[in-house]
Design an enzyme around this catalytic site. Structure first.
Site, PDB file in Angstrom:
ATOM      1  N   GLU A  98       0.705  -1.204   0.174  1.00  0.00           N
ATOM      2  CA  GLU A  98      -0.170   0.303   0.700  1.00  0.00           C
ATOM      3  C   GLU A  98       0.610   0.780   0.303  1.00  0.00           C
ATOM      4  OE1 GLU A  98      -2.606  -3.225   0.647  1.00  0.00           O
ATOM      5  OE2 GLU A  98      -0.773  -2.847   1.773  1.00  0.00           O
ATOM      6  N   HIS A 167      -9.840  -5.240  11.626  1.00  0.00           N
ATOM      7  CA  HIS A 167     -10.226  -5.017   9.925  1.00  0.00           C
ATOM      8  C   HIS A 167     -11.525  -4.604  10.026  1.00  0.00           C
ATOM      9  CE1 HIS A 167      -7.489  -8.483   8.434  1.00  0.00           C
ATOM     10  NE2 HIS A 167      -7.310  -7.610   7.644  1.00  0.00           N
TER      11      HIS A 167
END
Length: 375
Positions: A98, A167
């Site tokens: 990322e 998450h």
């Protein structure tokens, strides 16, 4: 995408070489989209896909990059058919890095391209948060307006189901804290389509927070929404349901919960006004305060952590601008102030539920049953 970069930046530039390295090995065949022009309903997934498709078609500087956006057609199939239509130069599959591909996206935006960076989940954006905040959000100010950064960071945000603490976080308040960013939170297909188009066209960096559990939800859409020119204004909330007794503010998936609660409340004689915020930064303070001045009561709703949250900011706005109109204390509903539990029963307790909204609205309207009466 690489061809555009070469024309603008030269084939020998580092950006061009990096984009070449990120190309997929081969383009996979993709099923063509088959939307009916006369369709009256659209899923959020279809709305996002069509918005991306139309903006990429209208502007060759728009490109999509992220993990599995190309050959796999997106982890949630948001980019279905786009690789087949636009090729690997404009739909780039990236490695699991990322920080790397977000930095490349910001650099491309510096040079006038319009990247759409997809995070498989916004929890992974923490790996790239330096680029989002220090490289993208601050550059226009630090350059005295000489550098625009027209980039969109998008992907699923907030709690899904059974994916644990790492998450399940809501990043609305995190990114809304930062000057230079715009933060959008669609609920319906209309929101998703109109706000994503607005985000891609905007000259500044936009954090676009979707919700995984909404992707498959269908919503009615008008002919206006289906038009390729359709676009929603950034910073403008929508009154999803009008009412006169209490205002409920919500965003993303929580808007649906608020509407369910409003329906239950209506059967008990309480008329709730539901505001879909749509935009967290900028926040539509005018619509919120106008509603509170009408209903004289406020319930804020979000699934993120309570401390320093979106609800706290809304409460302060009302205290500053409409305090004298309040007939009851503001009620704030948020996720539990704990990391998200993995166990399903505890997870449900950690996320706001419809019954929580109903109870809060009743308290605001002084319709709650006193504890002594239930003993």
């Amino acid at each position: 995408m690489l061809g555009v970069a070469r024309r603008r930046l030269g084939s020998g530039c580092v950006l061009g070489q990096l984009m070449q390295a990120l190309r997929p090995a081969a383009a996979a065949s993709a099923t063509a989209r088959t939307y009916s022009a006369a369709a009256k309903e659209m899923t959020v997934r279809e709305a996002l896909n069509s918005a991306l498709d139309e903006e990429m078609s209208a502007d060759s500087s728009v490109f999509l990059m992220g993990e599995e956006v190309g050959e796999y057609q997106g982890a949630y199939k948001i980019s279905k058919g786009l690789l087949d239509k636009y090729g690997p130069d404009r739909v780039l599959d990236t490695p699991i890095t990322e920080a790397g591909f977000t930095g490349i996206g910001v650099g491309a935006a510096y040079q006038g391209l319009r990247p759409v960076v997809e995070f498989m989940t916004f929890n992974f954006s923490m790996q790239a948060i330096d680029h989002i905040i220090n490289s993208a959000a601050k550059s226009n100010y630090m350059s005295a307006g000489q550098i625009n950064v027209p980039i969109v960071f998008r992907g699923p945000n907030g709690a899904a189901a059974g994916v644990g603490a790492q998450h399940s976080q809501c990043y609305a308040a995190w990114y809304a804290h930062v000057p230079g960013l715009k933060v959008l939170t669609p609920y319906s297909a209309e929101d998703a389509r109109g706000l994503l188009k607005a985000a891609i066209r905007d000259p500044d960096p936009v954090v676009f927070l979707e919700n995984e559990l909404l992707y498959g939800e269908s919503f009615p859409v008008s002919a206006e929404v289906l038009d390729s020119s359709f676009c929603l204004p950034i910073g403008k909330a929508k009154i999803e349901r009008e009412g006169k007794d209490v205002t409920i503010t919500a965003f993303s998936k929580m808007v649906g919960y608020a509407l369910q609660a409003a329906e239950i409340l209506s059967k008990e004689g309480i008329s709730a006004e539901v505001i879909n915020l749509r935009s967290i930064r900028p926040l539509d303070r005018a619509t919120i305060n106008a509603s509170v001045r009408k209903t004289n009561r406020l319930v804020t709703l979000e699934e993120g952590f309570p401390q320093h949250g979106v609800g706290a900011e809304i409460c302060m706005s009302v205290v500053e601008d409409s305090f004298e109109y309040l007939d009851a204390p503001v009620e704030r509903i948020a996720g539990a102030d704990v990391p998200m539990p993995y166990a399903a029963n505890l997870e449900r307790m950690a996320v706001p539920q419809v019954e929580d909204i109903v109870r809060a609205a009743k308290r605001a309207c002084y319709r709650a049953v006193p504890m002594a009466a239930t003993a």
